[in-house]
Design a protein around this motif. Structure first.
Motif, mmCIF file in Angstrom:
data_model
loop_
_atom_site.group_PDB
_atom_site.id
_atom_site.type_symbol
_atom_site.label_atom_id
_atom_site.label_comp_id
_atom_site.label_asym_id
_atom_site.label_seq_id
_atom_site.Cartn_x
_atom_site.Cartn_y
_atom_site.Cartn_z
ATOM 1 N N GLU A 137 -8.926 -53.328 42.132
ATOM 2 C CA GLU A 137 -9.621 -52.670 41.134
ATOM 3 C C GLU A 137 -8.952 -52.445 39.845
ATOM 4 O O GLU A 137 -9.426 -52.838 38.748
ATOM 5 N N GLN A 163 -9.898 -57.212 32.303
ATOM 6 C CA GLN A 163 -10.981 -56.936 31.549
ATOM 7 C C GLN A 163 -10.471 -56.503 30.225
ATOM 8 O O GLN A 163 -11.119 -56.920 28.999
ATOM 9 N N ARG A 213 -9.468 -54.281 36.286
ATOM 10 C CA ARG A 213 -9.809 -53.385 35.053
ATOM 11 C C ARG A 213 -8.732 -53.770 34.139
ATOM 12 O O ARG A 213 -9.153 -54.143 32.709
#
Lengths: 549, 549
Positions: free
Chosen positions: B256, B263, B260
């Motif tokens: 995760e 992104q 992130r």
């Protein structure tokens, strides 16, 4: 448990519980060093050099041995293969490096330090060593900045501030200074949390500039390049400013360099002055640099790793005038404080500066604790400050003054010997106790001035080759040692030449030894192949200027 | 020259030429340490703690003394003020820190190292110490990566490459690894000369990304935060990933976190696995992390400063599976290799990696030379590698295996003792030889499960206070020592609790001593004020749930 396992376990406990017997191989060496270290080194370090390739054969196994080795067996290996082939750095004829003989008391005190095995990162594993280290930092701070009693009373043991950081050497000291300077310049403002948190690219946005730069003269130590790389500035932004005829930063060039940076919208993170360049021992014009740093409002760091202890000397202190205006100063203890390898310091004028790099952790370095680790680049560290404390206490200001004065006087005398000898050329005269020179026969010196630059260059190339060869053979013979470097001499314009470099910090390096160094060099030059090399110059000169040689 | 000056000069020569007499104050201490260091420490380190503020009074002068001090006088000061108030790190009852007793041979060998005073930055001042250090790096490299004979024959003494870097400790080792990883990721391409030259902001342009990040679990060592700051990445970009119930990085959370960053167009500079967290001794899932690093093509560094030597153990080596796929690994020698303070290493799988931080200088570190200084963060460095070489040779693989196995077994037995005792709570069970626990009386443990989170939190706050107080009083009494830290336990959700932390690396820490540690803690808890503190919990419980206590 098998019998072997039990035996192994017993042996293991023995190495933690049974001291080496005084008559064991290791015990005997230990005694010999205690009794007379100079004698031990003289006897066991072999003078004549084996080639490195040959030595490597003794250190070529990459497998960790499965079974234990007897301490006596290992000690014999150490004696014959490691000690014998190490460098006798303490020999008074080894005047090429910055490592001198050590005062005798350093060795037994080192043993106390090793036996205590403190870890200075936090009070829980160092107790009295923590205030002791802080005291050492305060003493050096006071030597440089000469603050009032009340200043030191306030800050010496203040847990939230530090007058400096103790470290493994000058490189870490310089990096620490520039790290603090960078973070201070790029501190928190408005919605920017500071470079330490947000990183360099965001810091440039916040400062609204295109980059950061460090300004230093061409003689700056290589650790500054490392710092520029490590800190993310980039080596290109370590701006190497031209020097004057005396290897000091040229103030006009400095101003030009600064103006160029301004035009590129690059901010100066620090201006670095040098107090004792590594290669020639020269000192930058620190007062003018301090003025300049004040004018452009940038951090002023002085790298006094070598020259700092000159402050002990009433006679020579004036050479470092302006150092008291530096924001930070590096001093190496393993150089002219005569402490064993692995001890340096950086001092900060303002006790708040180091908070720019402060850090904490749960299990140690709790906020508000007196743990020294919260202000150092390194983590776990040994109690080396004890040996600086010992030197400062036992030798005292007057003792260090004598050492400094002796070295500078001796360097001047050595320079006179070189000048007096027609076949040597003094390349840089000593400002402190470092000088450079080369073998340059009188007949060639006389002709050289009249030659065109191309032929001069050619002759310098041959002399470079000669210097390299003499230095190498002298080192290999193992009686005396000078180092070599390459630098520009104003006499030869922009061409770099290779020179012998001599550092006179060993109080046992007498004039007789200096004479012997020159005699050995003349002797080496007289060998047939080097004479042939020199006569190749004659040929060249004859080719182009028949009557010159 | 005046008479005083002459006398001073003579005294100065004496400290460089006349050894300390065996019957002098310093000579006698030296002998005592040689004969029996344990006995010396036992006798001279005062158990009962003076307050730090009190100790500071002995180290409060900031003026360097003008005149020299007699060695005997100074030695008396050292004995009474420094040694007496230092920490007996070698005491078998001091199981709170990572510094153990040293094998006896380390002290006399340290003296040889100190007497030789080599400088490892370059061959000219270290000769045989250079191949010796390279051998030590090869041995540790092989312990981790188990390369072929031919690999080591090729690289062990290759001047242009390095299998690792020797340094003053794990912090510098971790920084060196991340420095090399950063520069490799941001190497030269097209018209970009590389981060080392052009700096971080230009590197981001070249990579076309918004920033760089380092991924590690919440248990990562504080040196990683320092590295993120120093390298210009920013502490915010040191992403602390959540851990599972066993203090190991949670792979789902890692993914995760990575997504992130993707992104945000932030590139991962390195993923850091931990082999032996400082606080609990747990080991990250290194195989899964290696897979992940390969998948996202980022540098995989393993911080095995503590746990690395577990590789010596046939029984426990499997815990570190995956470490052989790391691009770089940190191992501290002053921890589980039982070398005195100030020795760490970073090993690189690929001998080319360190070229990303290579640097040269004219007077030393010439290109193509075998000078070790061209691949290290530090400059001048002592020959500490000799002591690692000694440990590996004298103790051998089997010896280190025994030490590792002993520590892990002992930690398991101590965990059993804690579990068996109704008034203690084991907070983290040992995976290696580190565990955490706290005093938590049986009557309270029984009730706690039934209380709401607010009251549990309150009780934990009181227990935190109790733990701090017990740890402090135990330390002050000076008989035994455990450290403390704060961490999350899955039992109490996200609330951090304060715990005792125990490290079992001293082979002399017997079961009897462990029993004594617990007994002393129970004894401290029984003192009236702490009983009162505990009964305050009863009051609170009565207030809100009258029948609970």
């Amino acid at each position: 448990m098998t019998e072997t396992a039990r035996a192994n376990l017993e042996n293991l406990y023995r190495i933690f519980t049974v001291p080496e017997a005084p008559d064991s191989t290791l015990g005997a060496i230990d005694q010999a060093i205690s009794k007379n270290v100079a004698d031990f080194l003289q006897k066991h370090v072999v003078a004549l050099e084996r080639s490195l390739e040959d030595i490597e054969k003794d250190f070529s196994h990459s497998q960790i041995p499965d079974e234990p080795t007897f301490v006596s067996e290992y000690t014999t290996f150490v004696k014959e293969k490691l000690v014998a082939q190490s460098v006798h750095t303490a020999a008074p004829g080894f005047i090429g490096h910055m490592t001198s003989a050590l005062p005798y008391f350093m060795l037994p005190l080192s043993r106390i330090m090793m036996a205590l095995n403190q870890n200075l990162v936090k009070v829980e594993t160092s107790k009295a060593f923590t205030p002791m280290e802080r005291q050492v930092l305060a003493m050096l701070h006071r030597l440089i900045y000469a603050g009032e009693d009340s200043f030191y009373q306030q800050w010496i043991h203040d847990s939230r501030h530090a007058l400096g950081a103790f470290c493994s050497g000058g490189t870490i000291a310089n990096i620490t200074a520039l790290w603090a300077a960078r973070n201070r310049l790029c501190g928190p403002r408005d919605d920017f949390a500071g470079l330490a948190i947000e990183g360099l690219p965001r810091a440039l946005d916040s400062l609204n500039c295109a980059g950061l730069a460090i300004l230093v003269s061409r003689r700056g130590h290589y650790s500054l390049g490392k710092a520029a790389d490590l800190l993310g500035i980039g080596r290109k932004q370590l701006i190497l400013v031209d020097t004057d005829a005396n290897n000091r930063i040229d103030m006009a060039s400095l101003r030009e360099a600064y103006n160029r940076l301004q035009q590129q919208n690059i901010r100066v993170l620090a201006l670095v002055g040098i107090a004792g360049t590594t290669e020639t021992g020269h000192i930058d014009p620190l007062v003018e640099m301090a003025d300049f740093a004040a004018e452009v409002a940038c951090h002023f760091h002085v790298d006094a790793a070598w020259g700092g202890p000159t402050l002990f000397s009433d006679t020579h202190r004036h050479l470092l005038r302006g150092i008291e205006r530096a924001d930070s100063v590096t001093i190496d203890a393993h150089k002219q404080l005569y402490v064993p390898m692995g001890a340096g310091m950086v001092l900060f004028k303002d006790p708040h500066t180091l908070t720019a790099i402060e850090h904490h952790a749960n299990y140690i370095l709790r906020e508000g604790s007196k743990d020294l680790g919260s202000h150092t680049l390194e983590g776990s560290r040994p109690g080396k400050a004890m040996l600086v404390h010992a030197g400062l206490s036992i030798i005292g200001r007057r003792g260090y003054e004598l050492l400094i004065d002796l070295g500078i006087e001796r360097a001047r005398r050595f320079a006179e010997m070189i000048v007096a000898h027609p076949d040597f050329e003094l390349v840089t005269a000593p400002e402190l106790n470092i000088l450079t020179y080369r073998y340059h026969p009188a007949w060639l010196q006389q002709q050289m001035a009249n030659l065109d630059s191309q032929r001069r260059q050619h002759i310098n190339d041959v002399l470079d080759q000669l210097t390299r060869e003499v230095q190498k053979r002298q080192r290999e013979a193992g009686k005396t040692f000078v180092s070599r470097t390459r630098l520009r001499s104003p006499v030869y314009g922009t061409q770099q030449i290779t020179v012998f470099r001599v550092v006179l910090a060993n109080p046992l390096a007498t004039d007789d030894i200096l004479e012997a160094v020159l005699a050995e060099q003349r002797d080496i030059v007289s060998s047939p192949d080097l004479q042939e090399l020199l006569s190749s110059i004659t040929d060249i000169c004859q080719l182009t200027a028949p009557n010159c040689c």
